[in-house]
Design an enzyme around this catalytic site. Sequence first.
Site: not given
Ligand code: AHR
Length: 660
Positions: A52, A246, A377-378
């Site tokens: 990321e 994120c 993603n999350e």
């Molecule tokens: O790894 C950092 C962040 O942690 C990522 O962007 C997210 O997916 C998680 O909350």
Amino acid sequence: MKLYKVYRCVMMLLAATIVLSQLATAQSTVLTVKADKPGVAIQPNMWGIFFEDINFAADGGIYAELVKNRSFEFYEPLMGWKEAREGSATGGILIQNLSTTRPSNPRHASISWNAATGVYSLTNEGFRGMGIKKDLQYNFSLWAKTEGNVKLKIELLNASGASIGSTTISISGNEWKKHTASFTASATEPKGKLRISFEGKGSLDADMISLFPNDTWKNRPGGLRADLVQLLADLKPGFIRFPGGCIVEGHELDTRYQWKKTVGQVENRELIVNRWNTEFKHRSAPDYYQTFGLGFFEYFQLAEDIGADPLPIINCGMACQFNTSEVVPLNQLDPYLQDALDLIEFANGSTDTKWGKLRADMGHPAPFNLKMMGVGNEQWGEQYVERYKIFASAIKAKYPGIKIITSAGPSPDGPLFEYLNPILRSLNVDFIDEHYYRSPEWFLKNASRYDTYDRKGPNIFAGEYAAHTEKKVQPENKNNWESALAEAAFMTGLERNADVVQMASYAPLFAHVEGWQWTPDLIWFDNLRSFGTPNYYVQKLFSLNKGTNVLSITTGNETIAGKNGLYASAVADNNTKDVIIKVVNTGDKEQSVVIEVPGVKKASAAGTLTVIRSANAEDVNTLDNPFNVKPVEQAISLKGKSIKTVLPAGSVSIIKVKAL
Ligand code: AHR
């Protein structure tokens, strides 16, 4: 008589040896590995990496561009640049915005000067300086047009402002054109700068002012930092998840990751703010943007280079639920869906399809062999379920072979997880992506988490995890030995359950020592150097010793998941004929073990014992001491189908014998 005495002595010695060895065995823990009963298959891509653009991982990190704000598109268009007028020189910059005709790269600088005497210059500070290496070639370029003929001096400066390499470039022509010049640096400097001095009198429209070192990964122009890619390649990762995180979601939907804006000519890729720019007050980074010089083509290429399966994650019409929680109404999801479908065409489509052709035009006619994709993603809640269903039916209808990764939310337990998990299971999804940023104690306790998971349910992707020594996301978290040891113990549980947990990746991957927002991270770097943390070496040991099939390893018929501080897993490698045993001793005392391997074909065999340990839980690696905690290898052997060894306090031991 004499002969009898000798015989008696020998017998007594033998008896003593047997008693002593029985005593030793009695004091040792006996571990039993069933090498003749290979269990479930381990996916060849089990241990992967999570990329990321957080902590200056891409711009200012692996993407080797040295100029910050090269196209004047930052919120403050001259951020990173400094004008200087010396003597009687005059000069100025007008930022022009051509958003109607050039929406993807609207701004450029119109520079005019009179430096008949004196000097008018523009200096770029780089990303917390520029890392410059003595005797290395640097490749400068800019897009420009001018009414006349102008001459620019291009110079690298060291931290005290002295020149450490320069060249000149002459520009003419009133059509936009790329101009290039190369020169060699005369000194090494971690905090270099780039100065452009404008000679005589003139004016120039300039954009995409760029400087790359020549020693990029595979020497690709405009490419990636070789030392950082090498650290990834050394992990032999099974997959690479990208672009996050994120960052996929965006703080709001406008700043979500849109892969189509990251491909094609680099100067036409639309820059956006990096969502980590303002996320944490304690680590604000107003100069953190995404230029997408590292875009989706480069991610696929990186995956191919390091032998990893590509695993893109796409936005499913939801912005980050920790931020704005914006969603796209279900009846307006089509463009998002189309992005997902077109991405598969970009990766795998033939060169006569629209997106397959773009891939070919970018230099890769062969498909990238995309096999899986994450939807969101999350994300969490019913909004996610609704959107997942729409994405899954569209993707599976057109590309039934593509496996879909679904989100289990930000935590591995609690109300969000408890809501989503049963629904995803009832939908029989391909993969559930579980994330855990938890304490080292949580990791130890959860080494048996998957022992009781439904063997017939969806596969698990442990898509983001790291032990946080300070128990939550905050700057004090360290990549220390305590965290790495706890992760290793947990990973024995993942390996033991490789039928359920089919992929796993530590997160985040990279951090610039001066530019980070989140700790801990697997690999740290500055402008010139980089190092793997103890956690990196744990990941590497598991990945390089993944084997092909799980073997049962028990003590007294029990799984080894915490008793006396021991955690263990074992695998067979049918290709190399190795039995590989991983034992983690989290206790503060060394422990003798006898590992019985009754099922092996060979009674004796040579092998290796690789141990990673550190005397103190707080021990870390640093730029100045990068190998403070690292694996050390020695010889070991299988004798009479058993291996004796001592597991040091706080250690991870990997035993490998060629006995199958
Ligand atoms: O790894 C950092 C962040 O942690 C990522 O962007 C997210 O997916 C998680 O909350």
